[in-house]
Design an enzyme around this catalytic site. Sequence first.
Site, PDB file in Angstrom:
ATOM      1  N   ARG A 143       0.862  -1.186   0.000  1.00 19.14           N
ATOM      2  CA  ARG A 143       0.000   0.000   0.000  1.00 19.14           C
ATOM      3  C   ARG A 143       0.900   1.238   0.000  1.00 19.14           C
ATOM      4  NH1 ARG A 143      -3.409  -2.913  -1.491  1.00 19.14           N
ATOM      5  NH2 ARG A 143      -5.401  -3.440  -0.501  1.00 19.14           N
ATOM      6  N   HIS A 156      -1.097  -0.129  -9.787  1.00 21.03           N
ATOM      7  CA  HIS A 156      -1.735  -1.082  -8.865  1.00 21.03           C
ATOM      8  C   HIS A 156      -2.176  -2.352  -9.605  1.00 21.03           C
ATOM      9  CE1 HIS A 156      -3.865  -1.279  -4.734  1.00 21.03           C
ATOM     10  NE2 HIS A 156      -3.782  -2.501  -5.219  1.00 21.03           N
TER      11      HIS A 156
HETATM   12  P1  NDP Z   1      -1.182 -11.820   5.000  1.00 23.50           P
HETATM   13  O1  NDP Z   1      -2.144 -11.342   6.035  1.00 23.50           O
HETATM   14  O2  NDP Z   1      -1.248 -13.242   4.556  1.00 23.50           O
HETATM   15  O3  NDP Z   1       0.317 -11.546   5.507  1.00 23.50           O
HETATM   16  C1  NDP Z   1       0.664 -10.395   6.182  1.00 23.50           C
HETATM   17  C2  NDP Z   1       2.085 -10.531   6.683  1.00 23.50           C
HETATM   18  O4  NDP Z   1       2.491  -9.265   7.237  1.00 23.50           O
HETATM   19  C3  NDP Z   1       2.235 -11.575   7.792  1.00 23.50           C
HETATM   20  O5  NDP Z   1       3.448 -12.272   7.653  1.00 23.50           O
HETATM   21  C4  NDP Z   1       2.263 -10.711   9.055  1.00 23.50           C
HETATM   22  O6  NDP Z   1       2.987 -11.272  10.148  1.00 23.50           O
HETATM   23  C5  NDP Z   1       2.985  -9.482   8.555  1.00 23.50           C
HETATM   24  N1  NDP Z   1       2.722  -8.325   9.417  1.00 23.50           N
HETATM   25  C6  NDP Z   1       1.534  -7.749   9.701  1.00 23.50           C
HETATM   26  N2  NDP Z   1       1.696  -6.740  10.583  1.00 23.50           N
HETATM   27  C7  NDP Z   1       3.007  -6.692  10.859  1.00 23.50           C
HETATM   28  C8  NDP Z   1       3.787  -5.892  11.734  1.00 23.50           C
HETATM   29  N3  NDP Z   1       3.246  -4.931  12.496  1.00 23.50           N
HETATM   30  N4  NDP Z   1       5.120  -6.122  11.812  1.00 23.50           N
HETATM   31  C9  NDP Z   1       5.682  -7.124  11.056  1.00 23.50           C
HETATM   32  N5  NDP Z   1       4.989  -7.915  10.207  1.00 23.50           N
HETATM   33  C10 NDP Z   1       3.662  -7.714  10.117  1.00 23.50           C
HETATM   34  O7  NDP Z   1      -1.348 -10.830   3.757  1.00 23.50           O
HETATM   35  P2  NDP Z   1      -1.132 -11.145   2.201  1.00 23.50           P
HETATM   36  O8  NDP Z   1       0.220 -11.710   2.034  1.00 23.50           O
HETATM   37  O9  NDP Z   1      -2.282 -11.896   1.647  1.00 23.50           O
HETATM   38  O10 NDP Z   1      -1.225  -9.651   1.603  1.00 23.50           O
HETATM   39  C11 NDP Z   1      -0.329  -8.640   1.990  1.00 23.50           C
HETATM   40  C12 NDP Z   1      -0.784  -7.286   1.461  1.00 23.50           C
HETATM   41  O11 NDP Z   1      -0.544  -7.190   0.057  1.00 23.50           O
HETATM   42  C13 NDP Z   1      -2.280  -7.004   1.572  1.00 23.50           C
HETATM   43  O12 NDP Z   1      -2.623  -6.587   2.875  1.00 23.50           O
HETATM   44  C14 NDP Z   1      -2.476  -5.898   0.545  1.00 23.50           C
HETATM   45  O13 NDP Z   1      -2.345  -4.637   1.151  1.00 23.50           O
HETATM   46  C15 NDP Z   1      -1.337  -6.114  -0.441  1.00 23.50           C
HETATM   47  N6  NDP Z   1      -1.837  -6.468  -1.773  1.00 23.50           N
HETATM   48  C16 NDP Z   1      -1.526  -5.667  -2.835  1.00 23.50           C
HETATM   49  C17 NDP Z   1      -1.962  -5.977  -4.097  1.00 23.50           C
HETATM   50  C18 NDP Z   1      -1.563  -5.161  -5.275  1.00 23.50           C
HETATM   51  O14 NDP Z   1      -2.048  -5.401  -6.383  1.00 23.50           O
HETATM   52  N7  NDP Z   1      -0.683  -4.195  -5.135  1.00 23.50           N
HETATM   53  C19 NDP Z   1      -2.805  -7.160  -4.346  1.00 23.50           C
HETATM   54  C20 NDP Z   1      -3.029  -7.955  -3.164  1.00 23.50           C
HETATM   55  C21 NDP Z   1      -2.580  -7.606  -1.933  1.00 23.50           C
HETATM   56  P3  NDP Z   1       2.530 -12.642  10.861  1.00 23.50           P
HETATM   57  O15 NDP Z   1       2.852 -13.733   9.836  1.00 23.50           O
HETATM   58  O16 NDP Z   1       3.368 -12.706  12.048  1.00 23.50           O
HETATM   59  O17 NDP Z   1       1.057 -12.521  11.112  1.00 23.50           O
HETATM   60  C1  OXD Z   2      -5.795  -6.290  -2.793  1.00 28.95           C
HETATM   61  C2  OXD Z   2      -5.446  -5.333  -3.829  1.00 28.95           C
HETATM   62  O1  OXD Z   2      -5.513  -6.021  -1.628  1.00 28.95           O
HETATM   63  O2  OXD Z   2      -5.919  -5.487  -4.956  1.00 28.95           O
HETATM   64  O3  OXD Z   2      -6.336  -7.364  -3.117  1.00 28.95           O
HETATM   65  O4  OXD Z   2      -4.685  -4.392  -3.578  1.00 28.95           O
END
Ligand code: NDP
Ligand code: OXD
Length: 309
Positions: free
Chosen positions: A224, A272
């Site tokens: 993001r 995006h």
């Molecule tokens: P997940 O919820 O599966 O993974 C999130 C990861 O971030 C976990 O490993 C979590 O740790 C870690 N995390 C969360 N908070 C913290 C923190 N405070 N400190 C350290 N680590 C942290 O999410 P996804 O992998 O499915 O997706 C990640 C992000 O990708 C989405 O939230 C979205 O914003 C973005 N996205 C962007 C897209 C695009 O087109 N640009 C498309 C899809 C998603 P832990 O394992 O310990 O819980």
């Molecule tokens: C998502 C995205 O979070 O599209 O799925 O950014």
Amino acid sequence: MRILLHRADGNTEPWVRDFTEVLPGAEMVVWQEGAQEAPCDYAVLWGPPAALLGQLAQVKAIFLAGAGVDAILKFGDALPNVPIVRLGDAGMAVQMAEYVAHAVLRYFRRFDEYEKQARRGVWSPLALPKKSEFTIGVLGMGKLGLRVIDTMAHFGFPLRGWSRTPKQLAGVACYSGVESLGDFLAGTRVLVCMLPLTPETSNLLDRARLSLLPQGAYLINVARGAHVAEPDLLTLIRSGHLAGATLDVFRNEPLPAPHPFWDEPRITMTPHISALTVRRDSVCQIAGKINALENGEPVADVVDRTLGY
Ligand code: NDP
Ligand code: OXD
């Protein structure tokens, strides 16, 4: 069963078609501002407006047609107290792996420089950086981050990952918690941001943190825009501390016309698209979870509202 559907892009028709095929018993209700609809059992939303919240009073669960949850959790207590379920991968992880692999390899193999050379008619092989010093650090080891780590492992780069809770992963140096972030950044040559946007991760990559990266480091942000302090990133690229960035996400999207990123050749931008929602996979995943809930079974990818992801 009635399912309320909303998409900020207005492209609801193919979603209605797919849901009707996959869940033949369901009546799909496309949300329209001002329309008085009978209560729905479930909602499938992406980027809903505040005006839609009143229609959620009787839903049993809210499904998001995406992986990120920041655009729904911003409504806080105005949301009903029902499970909010996001997409888990659903065809996005492989796209993230493609995108990040492309960006890393472009930088590592110096393709930008070869492109410039070719324009000038120059034939000149360039030295490769030492791979053993080209550590890729992935912030966020979730559904998408783990797939990226797994993909990059095939190229033989040193790998490290950062998460909230401790992890152990063969061949990957794992860091967790904010107290380890400085060490993690100090040894990272290419930083890949794959975190959810939460109060803890918003503005995480500011001047102080980005300065901890070694000279010549590179940023890839596919999570993001609000993870990064944009003016700080620009300052560090212009000062030469950072070599550049590939950015798929921005604080304001679409990126406004008068924005300094447009004029910075060391920043590569995409609109995006690093992982687009795969409609059919998403519909099948959501339908499977609706069936599970109807049968009283647990479902994966329920958002923890306290943690914000
Ligand atoms: P997940 O919820 O599966 O993974 C999130 C990861 O971030 C976990 O490993 C979590 O740790 C870690 N995390 C969360 N908070 C913290 C923190 N405070 N400190 C350290 N680590 C942290 O999410 P996804 O992998 O499915 O997706 C990640 C992000 O990708 C989405 O939230 C979205 O914003 C973005 N996205 C962007 C897209 C695009 O087109 N640009 C498309 C899809 C998603 P832990 O394992 O310990 O819980
Ligand atoms: C998502 C995205 O979070 O599209 O799925 O950014």
